[in-house]
Design an enzyme around this catalytic site. Sequence first.
Site, PDB file in Angstrom:
ATOM      1  N   GLN A   1       0.812  -1.213   0.000  1.00 22.16           N
ATOM      2  CA  GLN A   1       0.000   0.000   0.000  1.00 22.16           C
ATOM      3  C   GLN A   1       0.849   1.268   0.000  1.00 22.16           C
ATOM      4  O   GLN A   1       0.319   2.377   0.039  1.00 22.16           O
ATOM      5  CB  GLN A   1      -0.930  -0.002   1.221  1.00 22.16           C
ATOM      6  CG  GLN A   1      -1.959  -1.118   1.201  1.00 22.16           C
ATOM      7  CD  GLN A   1      -2.756  -1.220   2.486  1.00 22.16           C
ATOM      8  OE1 GLN A   1      -2.548  -0.468   3.433  1.00 22.16           O
ATOM      9  NE2 GLN A   1      -3.687  -2.164   2.529  1.00 22.16           N
TER      10      GLN A   1
ATOM     11  N   HIS B   1      -0.920  -0.270   5.697  1.00 25.13           N
ATOM     12  CA  HIS B   1      -1.402   0.601   6.773  1.00 25.13           C
ATOM     13  C   HIS B   1      -0.470   1.786   7.031  1.00 25.13           C
ATOM     14  O   HIS B   1       0.032   1.998   8.132  1.00 25.13           O
ATOM     15  CB  HIS B   1      -1.612  -0.202   8.059  1.00 25.13           C
ATOM     16  CG  HIS B   1      -2.683  -1.234   7.951  1.00 25.13           C
ATOM     17  ND1 HIS B   1      -3.196  -1.892   9.042  1.00 25.13           N
ATOM     18  CD2 HIS B   1      -3.339  -1.736   6.873  1.00 25.13           C
ATOM     19  CE1 HIS B   1      -4.125  -2.756   8.633  1.00 25.13           C
ATOM     20  NE2 HIS B   1      -4.217  -2.669   7.310  1.00 25.13           N
TER      21      HIS B   1
ATOM     22  N   TYR C   1      -9.220   5.560  20.125  1.00 26.45           N
ATOM     23  CA  TYR C   1     -10.230   4.988  19.238  1.00 26.45           C
ATOM     24  C   TYR C   1     -10.220   3.457  19.219  1.00 26.45           C
ATOM     25  O   TYR C   1     -10.884   2.844  18.399  1.00 26.45           O
ATOM     26  CB  TYR C   1     -10.105   5.624  17.855  1.00 26.45           C
ATOM     27  CG  TYR C   1     -10.542   7.075  17.986  1.00 26.45           C
ATOM     28  CD1 TYR C   1     -11.863   7.436  17.801  1.00 26.45           C
ATOM     29  CD2 TYR C   1      -9.658   8.044  18.454  1.00 26.45           C
ATOM     30  CE1 TYR C   1     -12.295   8.730  18.033  1.00 26.45           C
ATOM     31  CE2 TYR C   1     -10.083   9.343  18.699  1.00 26.45           C
ATOM     32  CZ  TYR C   1     -11.405   9.677  18.488  1.00 26.45           C
ATOM     33  OH  TYR C   1     -11.841  10.960  18.747  1.00 26.45           O
TER      34      TYR C   1
END
Length: 357
Positions: free
Chosen positions: A48, A114, A228
């Site tokens: 990625q 990521h 989170y």
Amino acid sequence: MSSPWGLAFLPDGRMLITQKSGGMVIVSAGGGSKVSVTGVPSVATGGQGGLLDVVLDPDFATTPWIYFSYSEAGAGSGSNPAGTAVARAQLVGNALQNLTVIFRQSPKVTANNHFGARLAFRVDKTLFITLGERQTYDSANLTATRGALFAQDLSTTRGKVVRIQRDGSPATGNPGIGSGAAAGLLWSYGHRNPQGAAIHPTTGDLWVTEHGPQGGDELNRVTSGGNYGWPLVSYGCVYGASYSGSNNGACRIGGGTHAPGYSEPATYWGPTSIAPSSLMFYTGSGFPEWQGNALLGALGTDQGVWRVVLNGNAVASRELLSISGLAGERVRLVRQGPDGWLYLLTDSGKLIRVDRP
């Protein structure tokens, strides 16, 4: 174009577009021509990684700096380590000059996924950078390695949102939750792979979209010091888990529900992933009925463009827009143009203007 990833509109309507493979181009306002930008640094393009987001300096009209994120090779653990970096440079014609790297994710690790890497300027001209946790763990067993917990480790910048000044120094007013290499930089933590970031036009709050594992993709309002939850809690499941029921409740990581220990997402997608790729708030006149709505691209199940209607900080409704000619396209980016229409980048290399769905 080759896997376009980020787009910033220049004052004259031309578009500055990054390509994951490492190139940057300037496309004419009408889309009919493009020129390559010189002076782009080398990038690590595995998985990625690559040349990722790009934004203009808030004072670009008088000081033509641009800021861009990319995956950078360098020293670190394992073989061929890399991490998210952010550089700034002056755009002079079609050349980058006086380039300086103002941020490097720490530590660099051997992993190709990521990176996060979305950029958003706040009204006070400080810069938010979203950072993935780099997925250095067994995705089917999050407790198998310590790497799964880096998003909770406040001494690193993996799985975090950081906020910096334009020269790369820590921004004043950060919550003071970081230590070591992350000291002074952290805004929030517990993120998996936040690939969308936008400032709410009315409140000035940062919102992000975030990739979950199997399901559990999130839209979050990101507050100072907020946790989170990743990898301790998610509405998604570890890879390979069997879904149970329509909401896959039995395999949700940590039971799914975030509160009261962690910040609840404003909304989430499941049981399969839409893979949210970007985020913006609509403020133009082309779609007056969408004023203040969030728009996000999607790469996975139900790919395309999603519209989310907010009532304050709560999600009132959401829908997958039906846009002609977009079937089968992985939408990497959604941006509002100076003409009030939407501009989309797709992984297949298309730049699409949407004047009406």
